[in-house]
Scaffold this motif. Structure first.
Motif, PDB file in Angstrom:
ATOM      1  N   VAL A 228      35.114  46.508  35.910  1.00  0.00           N
ATOM      2  CA  VAL A 228      34.765  46.060  37.258  1.00  0.00           C
ATOM      3  C   VAL A 228      35.747  46.623  38.282  1.00  0.00           C
ATOM      4  O   VAL A 228      35.353  47.147  39.330  1.00  0.00           O
ATOM      5  N   ILE A 229      37.028  46.538  37.966  1.00  0.00           N
ATOM      6  CA  ILE A 229      38.065  46.994  38.904  1.00  0.00           C
ATOM      7  C   ILE A 229      37.931  48.499  39.176  1.00  0.00           C
ATOM      8  O   ILE A 229      37.984  48.940  40.331  1.00  0.00           O
ATOM      9  N   LEU A 230      37.751  49.296  38.126  1.00  0.00           N
ATOM     10  CA  LEU A 230      37.636  50.746  38.306  1.00  0.00           C
ATOM     11  C   LEU A 230      36.319  51.136  38.983  1.00  0.00           C
ATOM     12  O   LEU A 230      36.261  52.106  39.731  1.00  0.00           O
ATOM     13  N   TYR A 231      35.264  50.378  38.710  1.00  0.00           N
ATOM     14  CA  TYR A 231      33.981  50.643  39.363  1.00  0.00           C
ATOM     15  C   TYR A 231      34.104  50.459  40.869  1.00  0.00           C
ATOM     16  O   TYR A 231      33.463  51.173  41.644  1.00  0.00           O
ATOM     17  N   ASN A 232      34.928  49.527  41.267  1.00  0.00           N
ATOM     18  CA  ASN A 232      35.162  49.257  42.696  1.00  0.00           C
ATOM     19  C   ASN A 232      36.533  49.780  43.124  1.00  0.00           C
ATOM     20  O   ASN A 232      37.247  49.135  43.893  1.00  0.00           O
ATOM     21  N   TYR A 233      36.890  50.969  42.627  1.00  0.00           N
ATOM     22  CA  TYR A 233      38.234  51.520  42.832  1.00  0.00           C
ATOM     23  C   TYR A 233      38.616  51.632  44.298  1.00  0.00           C
ATOM     24  O   TYR A 233      39.792  51.507  44.666  1.00  0.00           O
ATOM     25  N   GLU A 234      37.625  51.857  45.157  1.00  0.00           N
ATOM     26  CA  GLU A 234      37.923  51.999  46.578  1.00  0.00           C
ATOM     27  C   GLU A 234      38.409  50.698  47.215  1.00  0.00           C
ATOM     28  O   GLU A 234      38.979  50.705  48.307  1.00  0.00           O
ATOM     29  N   ASN A 235      38.207  49.587  46.504  1.00  0.00           N
ATOM     30  CA  ASN A 235      38.639  48.283  47.031  1.00  0.00           C
ATOM     31  C   ASN A 235      39.985  47.816  46.480  1.00  0.00           C
ATOM     32  O   ASN A 235      40.476  46.754  46.878  1.00  0.00           O
ATOM     33  N   ILE A 236      40.578  48.594  45.581  1.00  0.00           N
ATOM     34  CA  ILE A 236      41.828  48.167  44.949  1.00  0.00           C
ATOM     35  C   ILE A 236      42.959  48.067  45.974  1.00  0.00           C
ATOM     36  O   ILE A 236      43.609  47.017  46.106  1.00  0.00           O
TER      37      ILE A 236
END
Length: 555
Positions: A228-236
Protein backbone atom coordinates in the motif's frame (compact mmCIF):
# COMPACT_ATOMS: atom_id res chain seq x y z
CA UNK A 1 -25.09 -5.51 33.45
CA UNK A 2 -25.20 -1.87 32.33
CA UNK A 3 -24.65 -0.75 35.96
CA UNK A 4 -21.59 -3.00 36.23
CA UNK A 5 -20.21 -1.58 32.99
CA UNK A 6 -20.73 1.98 34.23
CA UNK A 7 -19.01 1.16 37.52
CA UNK A 8 -15.99 -0.40 35.77
CA UNK A 9 -15.80 2.53 33.34
CA UNK A 10 -15.74 4.91 36.30
CA UNK A 11 -12.89 3.00 37.94
CA UNK A 12 -10.97 2.81 34.66
CA UNK A 13 -11.36 6.57 34.11
CA UNK A 14 -9.64 7.21 37.46
CA UNK A 15 -6.88 4.64 36.91
CA UNK A 16 -5.86 3.29 33.48
CA UNK A 17 -7.78 5.89 31.49
CA UNK A 18 -6.49 8.88 33.44
CA UNK A 19 -3.83 11.36 32.39
CA UNK A 20 -1.71 10.74 35.49
CA UNK A 21 -1.44 7.02 34.65
CA UNK A 22 -0.13 7.76 31.16
CA UNK A 23 2.35 10.28 32.56
CA UNK A 24 3.50 7.76 35.20
CA UNK A 25 4.22 5.16 32.51
CA UNK A 26 6.00 7.68 30.32
CA UNK A 27 7.83 9.23 33.26
CA UNK A 28 9.16 5.87 34.42
CA UNK A 29 10.55 5.15 30.96
CA UNK A 30 12.06 8.64 30.78
CA UNK A 31 13.69 8.25 34.21
CA UNK A 32 15.32 4.91 33.40
CA UNK A 33 16.40 6.12 29.97
CA UNK A 34 18.39 8.95 31.57
CA UNK A 35 19.45 6.95 34.64
CA UNK A 36 20.85 4.10 32.54
CA UNK A 37 22.26 6.45 29.86
CA UNK A 38 20.04 5.53 26.90
CA UNK A 39 20.42 1.74 26.96
CA UNK A 40 18.01 1.37 24.03
CA UNK A 41 20.64 3.10 21.87
CA UNK A 42 23.86 1.85 23.50
CA UNK A 43 22.85 -1.81 23.66
CA UNK A 44 20.69 -2.16 20.54
CA UNK A 45 23.38 -3.90 18.48
CA UNK A 46 24.34 -6.14 21.39
CA UNK A 47 20.68 -7.10 21.89
CA UNK A 48 20.49 -8.33 18.30
CA UNK A 49 23.58 -10.48 18.85
CA UNK A 50 22.09 -11.96 22.03
CA UNK A 51 18.77 -12.85 20.41
CA UNK A 52 20.59 -14.39 17.44
CA UNK A 53 22.08 -16.98 19.81
CA UNK A 54 25.68 -15.76 19.77
CA UNK A 55 26.02 -16.07 23.55
CA UNK A 56 23.85 -19.16 24.07
CA UNK A 57 25.24 -22.05 26.11
CA UNK A 58 23.61 -25.47 26.25
CA UNK A 59 24.14 -25.72 30.03
CA UNK A 60 22.28 -22.50 30.82
CA UNK A 61 19.21 -22.97 32.98
CA UNK A 62 15.80 -22.27 31.45
CA UNK A 63 13.01 -23.60 29.24
CA UNK A 64 13.34 -21.50 26.06
CA UNK A 65 15.99 -19.83 23.92
CA UNK A 66 16.38 -16.05 23.75
CA UNK A 67 14.61 -15.97 20.40
CA UNK A 68 11.76 -18.19 21.58
CA UNK A 69 11.22 -15.95 24.62
CA UNK A 70 11.16 -12.86 22.42
CA UNK A 71 8.75 -14.55 19.99
CA UNK A 72 6.43 -15.61 22.82
CA UNK A 73 6.46 -12.12 24.34
CA UNK A 74 5.86 -10.52 20.92
CA UNK A 75 2.97 -12.88 20.26
CA UNK A 76 1.38 -11.46 23.39
CA UNK A 77 1.90 -7.81 22.50
CA UNK A 78 1.34 -7.89 18.73
CA UNK A 79 -2.43 -8.15 18.49
CA UNK A 80 -5.54 -6.41 17.25
CA UNK A 81 -4.24 -3.14 18.68
CA UNK A 82 -1.53 -3.00 16.02
CA UNK A 83 -4.25 -2.88 13.36
CA UNK A 84 -7.43 -1.55 14.94
CA UNK A 85 -5.81 0.38 17.78
CA UNK A 86 -3.54 2.41 15.52
CA UNK A 87 -6.43 3.27 13.23
CA UNK A 88 -8.42 4.46 16.24
CA UNK A 89 -5.49 6.55 17.49
CA UNK A 90 -5.09 8.27 14.11
CA UNK A 91 -8.84 8.80 13.88
CA UNK A 92 -8.95 10.46 17.30
CA UNK A 93 -5.58 12.17 17.48
CA UNK A 94 -4.56 12.69 13.87
CA UNK A 95 -1.14 11.97 12.31
CA UNK A 96 0.69 13.41 15.32
CA UNK A 97 -0.52 10.42 17.35
CA UNK A 98 1.99 8.30 15.39
CA UNK A 99 4.87 10.50 16.55
CA UNK A 100 3.88 10.15 20.21
CA UNK A 101 3.46 6.42 19.66
CA UNK A 102 7.08 6.38 18.50
CA UNK A 103 8.22 8.34 21.57
CA UNK A 104 6.38 6.05 23.96
CA UNK A 105 7.95 2.99 22.33
CA UNK A 106 11.44 4.51 22.50
CA UNK A 107 11.10 5.12 26.24
CA UNK A 108 9.26 1.83 26.71
CA UNK A 109 12.30 -0.07 25.40
CA UNK A 110 14.15 0.87 28.59
CA UNK A 111 11.21 0.08 30.88
CA UNK A 112 10.88 -3.34 29.26
CA UNK A 113 14.60 -4.04 29.72
CA UNK A 114 14.42 -3.18 33.42
CA UNK A 115 11.31 -5.22 34.30
CA UNK A 116 12.58 -8.27 32.42
CA UNK A 117 16.01 -8.11 34.05
CA UNK A 118 14.50 -8.14 37.55
CA UNK A 119 11.91 -10.81 36.70
CA UNK A 120 14.56 -13.12 35.29
CA UNK A 121 16.92 -12.52 38.23
CA UNK A 122 14.41 -13.65 40.86
CA UNK A 123 12.65 -16.46 38.97
CA UNK A 124 12.03 -19.85 40.55
CA UNK A 125 11.82 -23.51 39.51
CA UNK A 126 8.46 -25.20 40.11
CA UNK A 127 7.95 -28.60 41.71
CA UNK A 128 7.56 -30.02 38.21
CA UNK A 129 10.92 -28.67 37.10
CA UNK A 130 9.72 -25.74 34.97
CA UNK A 131 10.86 -22.15 35.28
CA UNK A 132 8.32 -19.69 36.68
CA UNK A 133 9.08 -15.99 36.70
CA UNK A 134 7.63 -12.54 36.37
CA UNK A 135 7.28 -9.36 38.45
CA UNK A 136 5.47 -11.25 41.23
CA UNK A 137 8.69 -13.14 41.98
CA UNK A 138 10.93 -10.12 42.47
CA UNK A 139 8.15 -8.55 44.54
CA UNK A 140 8.15 -11.62 46.78
CA UNK A 141 11.83 -12.61 46.81
CA UNK A 142 13.51 -9.20 46.70
CA UNK A 143 11.02 -6.64 47.98
CA UNK A 144 9.41 -9.14 50.39
CA UNK A 145 5.97 -7.73 49.51
CA UNK A 146 3.98 -10.90 48.95
CA UNK A 147 0.73 -8.95 49.17
CA UNK A 148 1.83 -6.76 46.25
CA UNK A 149 2.87 -9.84 44.31
CA UNK A 150 -0.55 -11.40 44.96
CA UNK A 151 -2.32 -8.32 43.58
CA UNK A 152 -0.17 -8.47 40.46
CA UNK A 153 -0.77 -12.22 39.99
CA UNK A 154 -4.54 -11.93 40.41
CA UNK A 155 -4.64 -9.02 37.96
CA UNK A 156 -2.59 -11.11 35.51
CA UNK A 157 -5.11 -13.95 35.64
CA UNK A 158 -7.97 -11.53 35.04
CA UNK A 159 -6.06 -9.83 32.21
CA UNK A 160 -5.38 -13.18 30.57
CA UNK A 161 -9.12 -13.34 29.93
CA UNK A 162 -9.77 -9.63 29.45
CA UNK A 163 -6.79 -9.02 27.16
CA UNK A 164 -5.59 -12.31 25.79
CA UNK A 165 -8.59 -14.55 25.36
CA UNK A 166 -12.14 -13.24 25.15
CA UNK A 167 -11.83 -10.03 23.07
CA UNK A 168 -9.25 -11.62 20.76
CA UNK A 169 -11.42 -14.52 19.60
CA UNK A 170 -14.39 -12.17 19.37
CA UNK A 171 -12.41 -9.99 16.93
CA UNK A 172 -11.28 -13.03 14.93
CA UNK A 173 -14.72 -14.64 14.63
CA UNK A 174 -16.38 -11.37 13.62
CA UNK A 175 -13.69 -10.68 11.03
CA UNK A 176 -14.07 -14.18 9.55
CA UNK A 177 -17.84 -13.79 9.43
CA UNK A 178 -17.67 -10.35 7.81
CA UNK A 179 -15.16 -11.43 5.16
CA UNK A 180 -16.07 -15.06 4.46
CA UNK A 181 -19.50 -15.64 6.09
CA UNK A 182 -18.02 -18.29 8.41
CA UNK A 183 -20.39 -18.74 11.41
CA UNK A 184 -19.00 -17.30 14.63
CA UNK A 185 -19.23 -20.54 16.58
CA UNK A 186 -17.43 -22.51 13.83
CA UNK A 187 -14.40 -20.21 14.01
CA UNK A 188 -14.56 -20.36 17.79
CA UNK A 189 -14.74 -24.15 17.92
CA UNK A 190 -11.87 -24.76 15.49
CA UNK A 191 -9.52 -22.28 17.13
CA UNK A 192 -10.46 -23.43 20.64
CA UNK A 193 -9.37 -26.98 19.81
CA UNK A 194 -6.12 -25.69 18.31
CA UNK A 195 -5.51 -23.41 21.29
CA UNK A 196 -6.07 -26.28 23.72
CA UNK A 197 -3.60 -28.53 21.89
CA UNK A 198 -0.95 -25.81 22.01
CA UNK A 199 -1.22 -24.60 25.60
CA UNK A 200 -1.53 -28.05 27.16
CA UNK A 201 2.06 -28.65 26.04
CA UNK A 202 3.27 -25.82 28.27
CA UNK A 203 5.92 -23.20 27.51
CA UNK A 204 8.04 -25.60 25.43
CA UNK A 205 5.26 -26.20 22.89
CA UNK A 206 4.09 -22.57 23.07
CA UNK A 207 7.62 -21.39 22.29
CA UNK A 208 7.93 -23.78 19.34
CA UNK A 209 4.67 -22.46 17.88
CA UNK A 210 5.39 -18.77 18.45
CA UNK A 211 8.94 -18.88 17.09
CA UNK A 212 7.45 -19.95 13.75
CA UNK A 213 4.19 -18.01 13.84
CA UNK A 214 5.55 -14.59 14.86
CA UNK A 215 8.14 -14.22 12.05
CA UNK A 216 5.61 -15.43 9.48
CA UNK A 217 2.86 -13.05 10.56
CA UNK A 218 5.32 -10.15 10.81
CA UNK A 219 6.60 -10.71 7.27
CA UNK A 220 3.07 -11.23 5.91
CA UNK A 221 1.83 -7.98 7.41
CA UNK A 222 5.01 -6.11 6.47
CA UNK A 223 4.68 -7.06 2.79
CA UNK A 224 0.96 -6.25 2.81
CA UNK A 225 1.58 -2.82 4.32
CA UNK A 226 4.46 -2.15 1.98
CA UNK A 227 2.21 -2.93 -1.01
CA UNK A 228 0.00 0.00 0.00
CA UNK A 229 2.75 2.44 0.98
CA UNK A 230 4.77 1.90 -2.22
CA UNK A 231 1.65 2.02 -4.39
CA UNK A 232 1.01 5.48 -2.97
CA UNK A 233 4.70 6.46 -3.02
CA UNK A 234 3.92 10.03 -4.02
CA UNK A 235 2.17 10.50 -0.67
CA UNK A 236 5.03 9.27 1.52
CA UNK A 237 6.91 12.56 1.85
CA UNK A 238 3.72 14.70 2.16
CA UNK A 239 2.46 12.31 4.86
CA UNK A 240 5.66 12.65 6.86
CA UNK A 241 5.64 16.43 6.44
CA UNK A 242 2.02 16.53 7.62
CA UNK A 243 2.88 14.31 10.58
CA UNK A 244 5.65 16.57 11.89
CA UNK A 245 3.72 19.71 11.07
CA UNK A 246 0.83 18.38 13.16
CA UNK A 247 3.20 17.63 16.03
CA UNK A 248 4.38 21.23 16.08
CA UNK A 249 1.17 23.04 15.22
CA UNK A 250 -1.66 20.80 16.40
CA UNK A 251 -3.20 17.78 14.77
CA UNK A 252 -5.92 17.83 12.13
CA UNK A 253 -7.80 14.78 13.27
CA UNK A 254 -10.76 13.29 11.49
CA UNK A 255 -9.62 14.38 8.08
CA UNK A 256 -9.59 18.06 8.87
CA UNK A 257 -13.18 17.93 10.09
CA UNK A 258 -12.17 18.43 13.70
CA UNK A 259 -8.83 19.98 14.62
CA UNK A 260 -7.55 17.89 17.51
CA UNK A 261 -5.12 19.73 19.74
CA UNK A 262 -1.58 18.70 20.62
CA UNK A 263 -2.74 17.38 23.99
CA UNK A 264 -5.26 14.99 22.39
CA UNK A 265 -2.71 13.71 19.87
CA UNK A 266 -0.19 13.20 22.69
CA UNK A 267 -2.70 11.34 24.85
CA UNK A 268 -3.95 9.06 22.07
CA UNK A 269 -0.48 8.32 20.71
CA UNK A 270 1.17 7.62 24.05
CA UNK A 271 -1.81 5.60 25.28
CA UNK A 272 -1.88 3.45 22.15
CA UNK A 273 1.88 2.96 22.12
CA UNK A 274 2.15 1.98 25.77
CA UNK A 275 -0.76 -0.43 25.68
CA UNK A 276 0.41 -1.96 22.43
CA UNK A 277 3.91 -2.90 23.58
CA UNK A 278 2.87 -3.39 27.24
CA UNK A 279 6.08 -1.74 28.52
CA UNK A 280 5.61 -1.30 32.25
CA UNK A 281 2.76 -3.77 32.54
CA UNK A 282 5.11 -6.63 33.37
CA UNK A 283 3.29 -9.24 31.29
CA UNK A 284 6.05 -9.99 28.78
CA UNK A 285 8.54 -10.34 31.65
CA UNK A 286 6.78 -13.63 32.48
CA UNK A 287 7.72 -15.07 29.08
CA UNK A 288 11.27 -13.71 29.15
CA UNK A 289 11.86 -15.18 32.61
CA UNK A 290 11.88 -18.67 31.06
CA UNK A 291 14.87 -17.91 28.82
CA UNK A 292 18.00 -20.05 29.05
CA UNK A 293 20.72 -17.80 30.40
CA UNK A 294 22.62 -17.23 33.62
CA UNK A 295 22.77 -13.49 32.93
CA UNK A 296 19.42 -11.81 33.70
CA UNK A 297 20.58 -8.57 32.05
CA UNK A 298 21.17 -10.40 28.76
CA UNK A 299 17.46 -11.25 28.61
CA UNK A 300 16.70 -7.64 29.49
CA UNK A 301 18.71 -6.71 26.41
CA UNK A 302 16.56 -9.01 24.29
CA UNK A 303 13.39 -7.48 25.74
CA UNK A 304 14.29 -3.93 24.70
CA UNK A 305 13.82 -5.06 21.08
CA UNK A 306 10.18 -5.84 21.77
CA UNK A 307 8.68 -2.28 21.77
CA UNK A 308 10.86 -1.51 18.76
CA UNK A 309 9.35 -4.35 16.72
CA UNK A 310 5.80 -4.05 18.05
CA UNK A 311 5.33 -0.30 17.96
CA UNK A 312 8.09 1.43 16.00
CA UNK A 313 7.90 -1.07 13.13
CA UNK A 314 4.43 -2.71 13.04
CA UNK A 315 2.31 0.13 14.46
CA UNK A 316 4.15 2.73 12.38
CA UNK A 317 3.60 0.60 9.26
CA UNK A 318 -0.15 0.63 9.95
CA UNK A 319 -0.01 4.38 10.48
CA UNK A 320 1.80 5.03 7.20
CA UNK A 321 -0.71 2.83 5.36
CA UNK A 322 -3.50 5.03 6.70
CA UNK A 323 -1.74 8.31 5.88
CA UNK A 324 -0.45 7.45 2.41
CA UNK A 325 -3.75 5.88 1.34
CA UNK A 326 -5.70 8.92 2.55
CA UNK A 327 -8.55 6.75 3.83
CA UNK A 328 -8.45 8.28 7.32
CA UNK A 329 -9.84 11.52 5.84
CA UNK A 330 -12.70 10.00 3.82
CA UNK A 331 -16.27 9.01 4.61
CA UNK A 332 -17.60 5.56 3.73
CA UNK A 333 -20.94 3.84 3.68
CA UNK A 334 -21.20 1.73 6.84
CA UNK A 335 -23.46 0.40 9.56
CA UNK A 336 -23.41 2.87 12.44
CA UNK A 337 -22.31 1.64 15.85
CA UNK A 338 -24.56 2.83 18.67
CA UNK A 339 -21.55 3.73 20.84
CA UNK A 340 -20.25 6.08 18.11
CA UNK A 341 -23.56 7.93 17.55
CA UNK A 342 -24.51 11.23 19.16
CA UNK A 343 -27.65 13.21 18.29
CA UNK A 344 -27.31 16.97 18.72
CA UNK A 345 -30.34 19.18 19.28
CA UNK A 346 -30.81 21.48 16.31
CA UNK A 347 -29.62 21.38 12.74
CA UNK A 348 -25.94 21.97 11.92
CA UNK A 349 -24.46 22.16 8.43
CA UNK A 350 -20.93 20.93 7.71
CA UNK A 351 -20.66 23.39 4.80
CA UNK A 352 -21.07 26.30 7.21
CA UNK A 353 -17.60 27.04 8.75
CA UNK A 354 -19.06 28.49 11.95
CA UNK A 355 -21.39 25.53 12.53
CA UNK A 356 -18.63 23.07 11.66
CA UNK A 357 -16.35 24.76 14.19
CA UNK A 358 -19.07 24.62 16.86
CA UNK A 359 -19.54 20.88 16.38
CA UNK A 360 -15.77 20.39 16.43
CA UNK A 361 -15.47 22.19 19.74
CA UNK A 362 -18.27 20.04 21.13
CA UNK A 363 -16.57 16.76 20.21
CA UNK A 364 -13.27 17.93 21.65
CA UNK A 365 -15.06 18.82 24.85
CA UNK A 366 -14.11 22.49 24.61
CA UNK A 367 -17.60 23.95 24.31
CA UNK A 368 -20.50 21.54 24.57
CA UNK A 369 -23.64 21.81 22.47
CA UNK A 370 -27.08 20.72 23.72
CA UNK A 371 -27.83 17.03 23.21
CA UNK A 372 -31.18 15.89 21.91
CA UNK A 373 -33.46 14.45 24.56
CA UNK A 374 -36.92 13.05 23.88
CA UNK A 375 -38.69 11.46 20.91
CA UNK A 376 -37.60 11.63 17.26
CA UNK A 377 -39.78 10.91 14.23
CA UNK A 378 -38.51 8.75 11.38
CA UNK A 379 -40.44 8.45 8.08
CA UNK A 380 -39.40 5.90 5.47
CA UNK A 381 -35.93 5.67 6.98
CA UNK A 382 -35.30 9.41 7.17
CA UNK A 383 -34.98 11.50 10.31
CA UNK A 384 -37.58 14.28 10.13
CA UNK A 385 -36.99 15.82 13.55
CA UNK A 386 -34.67 18.88 13.57
CA UNK A 387 -31.49 17.28 14.91
CA UNK A 388 -27.95 16.46 13.73
CA UNK A 389 -26.50 12.97 13.86
CA UNK A 390 -22.78 12.66 14.53
CA UNK A 391 -21.14 9.29 13.93
CA UNK A 392 -17.47 8.49 14.49
CA UNK A 393 -16.65 12.16 15.11
CA UNK A 394 -18.05 13.25 11.75
CA UNK A 395 -21.27 14.60 10.26
CA UNK A 396 -23.33 11.59 9.18
CA UNK A 397 -24.55 11.68 5.58
CA UNK A 398 -27.33 9.78 3.81
CA UNK A 399 -28.66 8.44 7.11
CA UNK A 400 -31.17 5.58 6.86
CA UNK A 401 -33.01 3.90 9.72
CA UNK A 402 -33.76 0.27 8.86
CA UNK A 403 -35.97 -2.37 10.40
CA UNK A 404 -34.46 -5.56 9.09
CA UNK A 405 -34.25 -4.92 5.33
CA UNK A 406 -37.13 -2.41 5.25
CA UNK A 407 -37.04 1.34 5.82
CA UNK A 408 -38.24 2.16 9.31
CA UNK A 409 -41.15 4.48 10.05
CA UNK A 410 -42.05 5.44 13.61
CA UNK A 411 -40.79 7.09 16.76
CA UNK A 412 -37.57 6.42 18.69
CA UNK A 413 -36.49 7.53 22.13
CA UNK A 414 -33.32 9.57 22.63
CA UNK A 415 -31.71 10.02 26.05
CA UNK A 416 -28.91 12.59 26.37
CA UNK A 417 -28.01 12.26 22.72
CA UNK A 418 -28.05 8.46 22.64
CA UNK A 419 -30.63 6.87 20.34
CA UNK A 420 -32.33 3.77 21.70
CA UNK A 421 -32.54 1.11 18.97
CA UNK A 422 -35.08 -1.52 20.06
CA UNK A 423 -35.97 -4.84 18.45
CA UNK A 424 -39.48 -4.52 17.00
CA UNK A 425 -41.41 -7.54 15.73
CA UNK A 426 -38.20 -9.62 15.86
CA UNK A 427 -36.35 -7.09 13.68
CA UNK A 428 -33.69 -4.81 15.20
CA UNK A 429 -33.58 -1.12 14.28
CA UNK A 430 -30.24 -0.33 12.65
CA UNK A 431 -28.74 2.84 11.19
CA UNK A 432 -26.74 3.14 7.96
CA UNK A 433 -25.06 6.04 6.24
CA UNK A 434 -21.73 7.62 5.32
CA UNK A 435 -19.22 8.70 7.95
CA UNK A 436 -15.56 8.48 8.85
CA UNK A 437 -14.30 5.06 9.91
CA UNK A 438 -11.95 3.94 12.66
CA UNK A 439 -10.40 0.76 14.03
CA UNK A 440 -10.33 -2.39 11.84
CA UNK A 441 -12.87 -1.12 9.21
CA UNK A 442 -10.61 1.88 8.52
CA UNK A 443 -7.54 -0.36 8.15
CA UNK A 444 -9.52 -2.63 5.81
CA UNK A 445 -10.36 0.27 3.50
CA UNK A 446 -6.74 1.45 3.54
CA UNK A 447 -5.43 -1.93 2.41
CA UNK A 448 -7.65 -1.75 -0.67
CA UNK A 449 -5.52 1.18 -1.90
CA UNK A 450 -2.46 -0.89 -2.79
CA UNK A 451 -1.13 -3.15 -5.53
CA UNK A 452 -3.65 -5.85 -4.58
CA UNK A 453 -6.67 -3.59 -5.03
CA UNK A 454 -9.89 -5.01 -3.57
CA UNK A 455 -8.04 -8.21 -2.68
CA UNK A 456 -6.02 -6.17 -0.19
CA UNK A 457 -8.97 -6.11 2.19
CA UNK A 458 -8.34 -9.77 3.00
CA UNK A 459 -4.95 -8.89 4.51
CA UNK A 460 -6.80 -7.55 7.55
CA UNK A 461 -8.86 -10.63 8.53
CA UNK A 462 -5.88 -12.94 8.05
CA UNK A 463 -3.63 -10.59 10.00
CA UNK A 464 -6.22 -10.30 12.75
CA UNK A 465 -6.45 -14.09 12.82
CA UNK A 466 -2.71 -14.51 13.33
CA UNK A 467 -2.16 -11.51 15.60
CA UNK A 468 -5.11 -12.18 17.88
CA UNK A 469 -4.62 -15.95 18.08
CA UNK A 470 -0.94 -15.57 18.95
CA UNK A 471 -1.95 -13.13 21.70
CA UNK A 472 -4.32 -15.72 23.14
CA UNK A 473 -1.52 -18.31 23.17
CA UNK A 474 0.95 -16.06 24.99
CA UNK A 475 -1.55 -14.83 27.58
CA UNK A 476 -2.54 -18.38 28.47
CA UNK A 477 1.06 -18.84 29.62
CA UNK A 478 1.05 -15.58 31.59
CA UNK A 479 -2.12 -16.69 33.34
CA UNK A 480 -0.87 -20.16 34.18
CA UNK A 481 2.36 -18.73 35.68
CA UNK A 482 0.23 -16.47 37.87
CA UNK A 483 -1.88 -19.47 38.92
CA UNK A 484 1.33 -21.36 39.71
CA UNK A 485 2.56 -18.50 41.88
CA UNK A 486 -0.67 -18.26 43.87
CA UNK A 487 -1.79 -21.88 44.20
CA UNK A 488 0.79 -24.19 42.66
CA UNK A 489 1.15 -26.13 39.40
CA UNK A 490 -1.64 -28.60 40.20
CA UNK A 491 -4.29 -25.97 39.45
CA UNK A 492 -2.87 -25.02 36.04
CA UNK A 493 -4.88 -27.70 34.13
CA UNK A 494 -8.09 -26.32 35.67
CA UNK A 495 -7.11 -22.84 34.52
CA UNK A 496 -6.40 -24.13 31.01
CA UNK A 497 -9.86 -25.71 30.73
CA UNK A 498 -11.58 -22.50 31.87
CA UNK A 499 -9.39 -20.44 29.53
CA UNK A 500 -10.25 -22.53 26.45
CA UNK A 501 -13.94 -22.70 27.35
CA UNK A 502 -14.11 -18.92 27.77
CA UNK A 503 -12.27 -18.55 24.47
CA UNK A 504 -14.97 -20.55 22.68
CA UNK A 505 -17.93 -18.80 24.33
CA UNK A 506 -16.53 -15.35 23.55
CA UNK A 507 -16.46 -16.16 19.83
CA UNK A 508 -20.22 -15.58 19.61
CA UNK A 509 -21.01 -13.33 22.60
CA UNK A 510 -20.56 -9.62 23.27
CA UNK A 511 -17.27 -8.81 25.02
CA UNK A 512 -17.73 -5.06 25.43
CA UNK A 513 -17.79 -5.35 29.21
CA UNK A 514 -14.63 -7.48 29.11
CA UNK A 515 -12.72 -4.70 27.33
CA UNK A 516 -13.65 -2.28 30.11
CA UNK A 517 -12.73 -4.84 32.76
CA UNK A 518 -9.42 -5.41 30.96
CA UNK A 519 -8.52 -1.73 31.28
CA UNK A 520 -8.88 -1.95 35.06
CA UNK A 521 -6.83 -5.16 35.41
CA UNK A 522 -4.05 -3.80 33.17
CA UNK A 523 -3.71 -0.85 35.53
CA UNK A 524 -3.67 -3.20 38.54
CA UNK A 525 -0.76 -5.06 36.91
CA UNK A 526 1.12 -1.94 35.90
CA UNK A 527 1.02 0.06 39.14
CA UNK A 528 2.67 -2.63 41.36
CA UNK A 529 5.25 -3.32 38.65
CA UNK A 530 6.22 0.34 38.22
CA UNK A 531 6.46 0.74 41.98
CA UNK A 532 8.71 -2.31 42.17
CA UNK A 533 11.16 -1.38 39.44
CA UNK A 534 11.44 2.19 40.73
CA UNK A 535 12.25 0.92 44.24
CA UNK A 536 14.97 -1.31 42.77
CA UNK A 537 16.48 1.26 40.40
CA UNK A 538 19.93 1.16 42.06
CA UNK A 539 20.10 -2.63 41.83
CA UNK A 540 19.17 -2.51 38.16
CA UNK A 541 21.91 0.02 37.41
CA UNK A 542 24.49 -2.02 39.26
CA UNK A 543 23.48 -5.22 37.43
CA UNK A 544 23.59 -3.51 34.02
CA UNK A 545 26.99 -1.94 34.69
CA UNK A 546 28.48 -5.23 35.93
CA UNK A 547 27.10 -7.12 32.94
CA UNK A 548 28.38 -4.62 30.40
CA UNK A 549 31.81 -4.42 32.07
CA UNK A 550 32.03 -8.20 31.86
CA UNK A 551 31.07 -8.16 28.18
CA UNK A 552 33.74 -5.57 27.41
CA UNK A 553 36.36 -7.56 29.34
CA UNK A 554 35.59 -10.80 27.47
CA UNK A 555 35.96 -9.20 24.04
Amino acid sequence: MQEIGSFLSLIDSYIGGSQWFVLLLLGTGFFFTLYLKFPQVRFFGHAIKVVSGKYDHHLDKGDTSHFQSLATALSGTVGTGNIAGVALAVHLGGPAALFWMFVSAFLGMTTKMVEVTLSHKYRETTERGYISGGPMYYMKNRLHMRWLAAIFALATICSSFGTGSLPQINSISNAMFASFDIPLYVTGALLSVLLGLIIIGGITRIAKVTEKLVPFMAVFYFLGALSVILYNYENIIPSLVMLFDNVLNGSAAAGGFLGAGVALAFNRGVNRGLFSNEAGQGSAAIAHAAAKTKEPVSEGMVALLEPFIDTIIICMLTGMVLLTSGTWMEKYENKFQQADMVLLAGTYNEADPAQKLAVGQHIKGEKLLPLYDGKIVVKEGKLTTPATLIHARSFAEGVRFMQGKALFTGELTVKKGKIELPVLKSYPITVYGKSLLHSAPLSTEAFKRGFFGEWGQFIIPFSLLMFAFSTAIAWSYYGDRAVTFLWGSRYVPVYHVIYVLGFFLASFTDTTLIWIFSGVTIALMTLPNLLGILLLHKEVKQSVNEYWKKQQTEK
